[in-house]
Design a protein around this motif. Structure first.
Motif, PDB file in Angstrom:
ATOM      1  N   SER A 146      91.095  45.156 -58.500  1.00 15.31           N
ATOM      2  CA  SER A 146      90.811  45.747 -59.819  1.00 15.31           C
ATOM      3  C   SER A 146      90.520  47.236 -59.678  1.00 15.31           C
ATOM      4  O   SER A 146      90.945  48.043 -60.511  1.00 15.31           O
ATOM      5  CB  SER A 146      89.669  45.004 -60.516  1.00 15.31           C
ATOM      6  N   ILE A 147      89.819  47.609 -58.605  1.00 18.07           N
ATOM      7  CA  ILE A 147      89.501  49.029 -58.402  1.00 18.07           C
ATOM      8  C   ILE A 147      90.769  49.819 -58.092  1.00 18.07           C
ATOM      9  O   ILE A 147      91.030  50.872 -58.662  1.00 18.07           O
ATOM     10  CB  ILE A 147      88.471  49.193 -57.265  1.00 18.07           C
ATOM     11  N   GLY A 150      92.862  50.016 -61.318  1.00 15.50           N
ATOM     12  CA  GLY A 150      92.223  50.361 -62.588  1.00 15.50           C
ATOM     13  C   GLY A 150      92.287  49.248 -63.613  1.00 15.50           C
ATOM     14  O   GLY A 150      92.517  49.477 -64.797  1.00 15.50           O
ATOM     15  N   MET A 151      92.072  48.000 -63.167  1.00 19.29           N
ATOM     16  CA  MET A 151      92.171  46.852 -64.070  1.00 19.29           C
ATOM     17  C   MET A 151      90.776  46.443 -64.522  1.00 19.29           C
ATOM     18  O   MET A 151      89.979  45.953 -63.740  1.00 19.29           O
ATOM     19  CB  MET A 151      92.859  45.699 -63.355  1.00 19.29           C
ATOM     20  N   ARG A 152      90.501  46.634 -65.813  1.00 18.83           N
ATOM     21  CA  ARG A 152      89.132  46.462 -66.300  1.00 18.83           C
ATOM     22  C   ARG A 152      88.978  45.268 -67.234  1.00 18.83           C
ATOM     23  O   ARG A 152      87.961  45.121 -67.901  1.00 18.83           O
ATOM     24  CB  ARG A 152      88.690  47.754 -66.976  1.00 18.83           C
TER      25      ARG A 152
END
Lengths: 402, 422, 85
Positions: A146-147, A150-152
C-alpha cells in the motif's frame, strides 16, 4: 451486483520470476522442486523445496526498502509491481481512497524474525533491529504494497494457512462489489529458513523423500507428504464499471464464486466440510457442476486428506466427472501463496485454452475416482474451480469464469 | 430485509480483570493494571513495564492437553469464547454448526511460544542451524497463527467461515468488522469473533525498545500509560482478549437473546505513508470514521462517546485528535473521548476487541470509562478526554477507532439495539 | 579513541538503512538533511543503534532525533565518544 474482474496479475514461483516464464515451464511440465540451497539442510529430515530462482533485490527495489524487508516481502513487492504493470493502471486516477490491498499471510517474514531472535538471545536486546517491529509481522506485505503504490483504500490481512489466497480474493471481491473501484489481492509467501523449516517439519506433513521426482505425489498410491515452496501471485481485481471506464486490458476473467467452511472437530464423526465449500462456491457463481471445465485441487499429498478431497470432488462432479489438475506438483505448496498461484494458473488456462499438468504422478490411487490431468491438455476453459485447504480444517473454494 | 449484526455475548480476559464484570469494575474505577514486568527479568530492556493478565490455563478451565498444545494467545481466546458463549445463552446443539463461523484477530499470533521454542532448539541463540530434535510437535501451529482461530472453532463447533485477521493493532476492530460483514451478507447467522494477543516476551519488548515506541517510565509503572498527557512518552505493552457472540438480529430475537449492541458501521483505510509513522493530519483515520458513520447512517453529532486508540505515544495521540476533529467537526469538542489503554495497556491486536467490549459496557451502564493518569493535557490534544474518573453519560452510539503499524486505520460504530430497531 | 567520520557513517547508513536511489550518498552530504537523503526516523534510530554499539557511545533519544544532518550526527557521536556528550 457488479462483477469483480481480474484485470492484472503477477506471479513469482519456483517455475519462474515472471508470469510467462512460470506459465511456459508449467505447461511444459518442468518440476521446479529440488534440494534446498538457501541454507544447508543436510542435517534435516526433509531436504527438498520449491525455491524461487535467485535474484538481486537491489535491481528491482528501492535501496531504502532492502534492509527493512524479509525475502518474502521482497517477493511480494515484485509481484505487486508486475500485477500493476500488467494492467497499466494510474492508481491516483481512481480516487484518493479508491484502491485497497488485502493479502494472505502465513508465517510472516520468518527469516527476518529468526535473525533478530538470534541477535537478541546471543548478543542482547540493544542488537535488535528497529525494523523488527514490522518486518516479520503478518501484515507486512499489505502495508508495504500500500505504501509503495499509494493505495489508501480498505486494507486487510487474512491467515488461514494454505487457504488464505482464496479468502483474500473473497474479501477483495466484497470491496469491489461495494463501492471500491479496485483492489490488489492474493498471497505471496516465503519461509525457507532453518527456523521456519524446523517449525514446518513439526507438522508431520512434509515428504522425507530426497528424490525431487518422487517427493510430492498427491492422489497417488505413493503419496507421503508434500514439499514446501515459496512465491505466489497477486491480482488486480476491479469493478466492471471501473474496468469499462478506463478501458482496462487485459481481462483475465471474473471472480464469480467463493465460499469458505471449516471442518468439524476431530472425532466428531461429522462429514468434512470441503464438499459444502465447493457447492456453495458454485451456487454463489450460479454455475452447475457440469459447467466447470477444470478443478485445481488442493492435493496435500497425505493419503487421508487426498481421499477426503477425491471423495468431495466425486460427490459434486460425479466419478471422473471433471478434469482435475495439480500444477503445484511442480512448485510445492506455497503457504499463503499456493492458492493464489492456482488462481493465476486457472486464469491463464482460460486465456490459453490449455490445462497444465500434474507431474510425477502417473495416475490416481485405486479408489480416487479422478480424471487427473497428467500431461498438458488442450481444452476450452470458461469456468474453473480452485480448491484450497489450510492446516487444521480450513476449506475454501473459488470459481473464476471467462 | 436487511440483515443486521448484534452482539449477544461478551467474554473478556484483561490485565487484572478476568471476566466481563471485573473488566468493567476496573475501567469504571479508573484503576491501572500496569506493573513492572514479572514474566522475565526486564532489567536489560529500555521499557520494563507491562500490563499482565492473571491467567492460569488449568485454573481457568482448560484441559492439560489444551494447555500443552496452545500458545497463551490461543488459550486466552478459548477461555474468552467460553465466557462469551455462556453469556449469550446460545445453545450450540440447537443451532446449525454450518451457519456458525469464527473470526479471531491477532497482531503477533503465537509469538511467546515461538520465542520459547526458538531458545530451546537454538541452545539459547547459539546456533543458527536449529536443532530439529528438540522441536515440539505443535511448533507448526505456532508458526501459522490460523491455529488460534481453529482452536476457537473447535471450541464452539463452528463449520461455517473461519479465519484469522492480522492487521497489526487494528486486528481487534477488523476481526469484528469482518464478522459483521459475514453476518450481514448471509454467510453465517452466528459469528464468534474477537481478538487475542499475548506479546509480553523479550523479542517484543526489544523490537519496541528499538523504535522507542514503549515508555521508559520504569520508576512508577502504575502511572506509566499516559495517553493525551503532556508527559506521555510511549505506550505500555499489554495482553488479553475479548471474544463476542455476534448474531443476526432476527436470529437473536427469535431466541430471546439479550441484545448488547449492533455493529452498525465499520470501515478501514490505509495511510500508505509509513510502516510505523503517522501523517499528523489524520486524514485517513478521518476518512475511515466518515465511511463507518455513513455505513451506520449516523450523523457525526449523534456520536455520544469516542473510544480512542489513545496509545500514549507522542505521534498517535496528536494524529488521532486531528482525525476526530476532522471527522466530527465541532461535535468533537462536545463528545467525551477516552483511552482505556491508560489502564490496561496496549495489547496490540487484542486491544481493538477489548475496546469494543468497553464500548458495549459503557452503553449498558451509561458510564464513560476515564483516561487514567491524565493530569496535564498536551496543548495539541484539546478534546474532552474524561480525565481520571469515569463519568455518567447517556451512551447510545459509540465510535471506536484504531490505528496500526502498516498504516491501518479503522473505525467502528456501535449502537444501542433499541435505537437500531426504531 | 576511535572517532566517527563521514566515510564510516556512509557505510553504516548504507548497511542499516540502504541508499535512496534519488540521493547521492557519495557526494558532499555533510549538511544535507537526512530527510533529503531519503532517511526517516526509523532509519536514523537503526543507524544510531549501530553507532552506539560500534563506538560504545551513549546517544540520548532526543538528541538523535534532533540531529538532522550527517554533520550534526557526527558531532553528537564524537562528543559522546570524548565523554562530554
Amino acid at each position: 451486483m457488479t462483477a469483480a474482474l481480474v484485470t492484472g496479475l503477477g506471479v513469482i514461483s519456483p517455475a519462474g520470476l515472471d508470469t510467462e516464464t512460470h506459465w511456459a515451464n508449467t505447461l511444459a511440465g518442468r518440476c521446479a522442486i529440488g534440494p534446498l540451497t538457501r541454507f544447508d539442510a543436510s542435517g534435516y529430515a526433509s531436504t527438498l523445496a520449491g525455491e524461487v530462482p535467485e535474484f538481486d533485490p537491489r535491481e528491482h527495489l528501492p535501496g531504502r526498502l532492502v534492509p527493512q524487508t524479509d525475502h518474502m516481502t521482497r517477493l511480494a513487492l515484485l509481484v505487486a509491481d508486475a500485477a500493476l504493470a500488467d494492467t497499466d493502471v494510474d492508481v491516483a486516477a481512481l480516487g484518493e481512497f479508491g484502491v485497497g490491498v488485502v493479502t494472505a499471510s502465513s508465517a510472516g517474514g520468518f527469516e527476518f524474525g529468526h535473525r533478530e531472535l538470534e541477535k537478541l538471545w546471543s548478543r542482547g536486546p540493544e542488537h535488535v533491529s528497529a525494523y523488527q517491529s514490522f518486518a516479520w509481522f503478518y501484515a507486512v506485505n499489505t502495508g508495504q504494497i500500500s505504501i509503495r503504490h499509494g493505495m489508501r483504500g480498505p486494507s486487510g490481512v487474512l491467515v488461514t494457512e494454505q487457504a488464505g489466497g482464496l479468502d483474500a480474493l473473497g474479501q477483495a471481491r466484497r470491496h469491489v462489489r461495494g463501492e471500491l473501484p479496485m483492489m490488489v489481492t492474493g498471497g505471496v509467501d516465503g519461509w525457507l529458513c532453518p527456523w521456519g523449516w524446523v517449525a514446518h517439519q513439526a507438522s508431520g506433513c512434509l515428504s522425507r523423500s530426497t528424490d525431487p521426482g518422487r517427493a510430492y505425489l498427491p492422489f497417488s498410491a505413493d503419496a507421503a507428504g508434500y514439499v514446501p515452496g515459496e512465491g505466489g501471485a497477486l491480482f488486480v481485481v476491479e469493478s466492471a464499471e471501473s474496468a469499462r471506464a478506463r478501458g482496462a486490458r487485459p481481462r483475465y476473467g471474473v471472480v464469480a464464486g467463493y465460499a469458505a467452511t471449516f471442518d468439524p472437530p476431530p472425532g466428531s464423526g461429522r462429514e468434512p466440510s470441503l464438499r459444502r465449500a465447493i457447492e456453495a462456491a458454485l451456487a454463489d457463481a450460479r454455475v452447475a457442476p457440469a459447467d466447470v471445465d477444470v478443478v485445481f485441487a488442493d492435493a496435500v499429498g497425505l493419503p487421508e486428506l487426498d481421499a477426503a478431497e477425491a471423495r468431495a470432488l466425486a460427490a459434486v462432479f460425479g466419478p471422473y466427472g471433471v478434469p482435475v489438475t495439480v500444477p503445484k506438483t511442480m512448485t510445492g505448496r506455497l503457504g499463503a501463496g499456493g492458492a493464489a498461484l492456482d488462481v493465476a494458473n486457472a486464469l491463464l488456462s482460460i486465456r490459453d485454452g490449455v490445462l497444465p499438468p500434474t507431474v510425477n504422478v502417473t495416475g490416481p490411487a485405486p479408489g480416487h475416482e479422478l480424471d487427473l490431468v497428467t500431461t498438458a491438455r488442450e481444452a476450452r476453459v470458461r469456468t474453473a474451480l480452485v480448491v484450497a485447504r489450510g492446516h487444521g480444517g480450513f476449506n475454501s473454494a473459488l470459481v473464476v469464469t471467462a | 430485509m436487511t440483515r443486521r449484526a448484534v452482539i449477544t455475548g461478551i467474554g473478556v480476559l484483561a490485565p487484572s480483570a478476568n471476566g466481563k464484570k471485573s473488566f468493567w469494575d476496573l475501567l469504571a474505577s479508573g484503576r491501572t493494571a500496569t506493573r513492572r514486568i514479572s514474566f522475565f527479568d526486564p532489567a536489560p530492556f529500555r521499557s520494563q513495564v507491562a500490563a499482565e493478565c492473571d491467567f492460569d490455563p488449568l485454573r481457568d478451565g482448560l484441559s492439560h492437553q489444551q494447555a500443552r498444545r496452545m500458545d497463551r494467545a490461543a488459550q486466552f481466546a478459548v477461555v474468552g469464547a467460553r465466557e462469551g458463549l455462556a453469556d449469550s445463552g446460545l445453545d450450540l446443539d440447537a443451532t446449525d454448526p454450518t451457519r456458525r463461523g469464527v473470526v479471531i484477530g491477532s497482531a503477533v499470533g503465537c509469538t511467546m511460544s515461538l520465542e520459547r521454542e526458538y531458545v530451546v532448539v537454538s541452545d539459547g541463540g547459539a546456533r543458527w542451524l536449529v536443532d530439529q530434535g528438540h522441536a515440539v510437535p505443535h511448533l507448526f501451529d505456532y508458526l501459522v497463527p490460523s491455529s488460534i482461530a481453529r482452536e476457537v472453532a473447535w471450541e464452539v463447533g463452528a463449520e461455517g467461515p473461519v479465519s484469522l485477521v492480522s492487521t497489526g493493532c487494528t486486528s481487534g476492530l477488523d476481526a469484528v468488522g469482518r464478522a459483521a460483514e459475514l453476518v450481514v451478507e448471509g454467510a453465517a447467522d452466528v459469528m464468534v469473533c474477537g481478538a487475542t494477543d499475548a506479546p509480553i516476551s523479550p523479542i517484543t519488548m526489544a523490537c519496541f525498545d528499538a523504535i522507542k515506541a514503549t515508555t521508559p517510565r520504569n520508576d512508577d509503572p502504575a502511572t506509566a500509560s499516559r495517553p493525551f498527557d503532556r508527559t506521555r512518552n510511549g505506550f505500555v505493552l499489554g495482553e488479553g482478549c475479548a471474544v463476542f457472540v455476534l448474531e443476526e438480529l432476527e436470529h437473536a430475537r427469535r431466541r430471546g437473546a439479550r441484545l448488547y449492541a449492533e455493529v452498525a458501521g465499520f470501515a478501514s483505510r490505509a495511510n500508505a505513508y509509513h510502516m510505523t509513522g503517522l501523517r499528523p493530519d489524520g486524514v485517513e483515520m478521518a476518512e475511515a470514521i466518515r465511511a463507518a458513520l455513513a455505513r451506520a447512517r449516523t450523523a457525526p453529532d449523534e456520536v455520544d462517546y469516542v473510544n480512542a486508540h489513545g496509545s500514549g505515544t507522542k505521534q498517535n495521540d496528536r494524529h488521532e485528535t486531528a482525525a476526530v476533529k476532522r471527522s466530527l467537526g465541532a461535535h468533537a469538542y462536545a463528545t467525551p473521548v477516552s483511552s482505556i489503554k491508560s489502564m490496561i495497556g496496549h495489547s496490540l491486536g487484542a486491544i481493538g476487541s477489548l475496546e469494543i467490549a468497553a464500548c458495549v459496557l459503557a452503553m449498558e451502564n451509561n458510564v464513560v470509562p476515564p483516561t487514567a493518569n491524565l493530569h496535564e493535557p498536551d496543548p495539541e490534544c484539546d478534546l474532552d478526554y474524561v480525565p481520571l474518573r469515569a463519568r455518567e453519560h447517556r451512551v447510545d452510539t459509540v465510535l471506536s477507532v484504531g490505528s496500526g503499524f502498516g498504516g491501518f486505520q479503522t473505525a467502528m460504530v456501535l449502537r444501542r439495539p433499541e435505537r437500531s430497531a426504531a | 579513541m576511535a572517532t566517527l567520520d563521514l566515510p564510516v557513517l556512509r557505510d553504516i547508513l548504507r548497511e542499516c538503512a540502504g541508499e535512496d536511489d534519488a540521493a547521492d550518498l557519495g557526494g558532499d552530504i555533510l549538511d544535507v538533511p537526512f530527510s533529503d537523503l531519503g532517511y526517516d526516523s526509523l532509519a536514523l534510530l537503526e543507524t544510531a543503534s549501530v553507532i552506539q554499539r560500534r563506538f560504545g557511545a551513549r546517544l540520548a533519544d532526543d538528541a538523535v532525533t534532533q540531529a538532522q544532518t550527517p554533520r550534526a550526527l557526527l558531532d553528537l557521536t564524537n562528543r559522546a565518544i570524548a565523554g562530554d556528550g
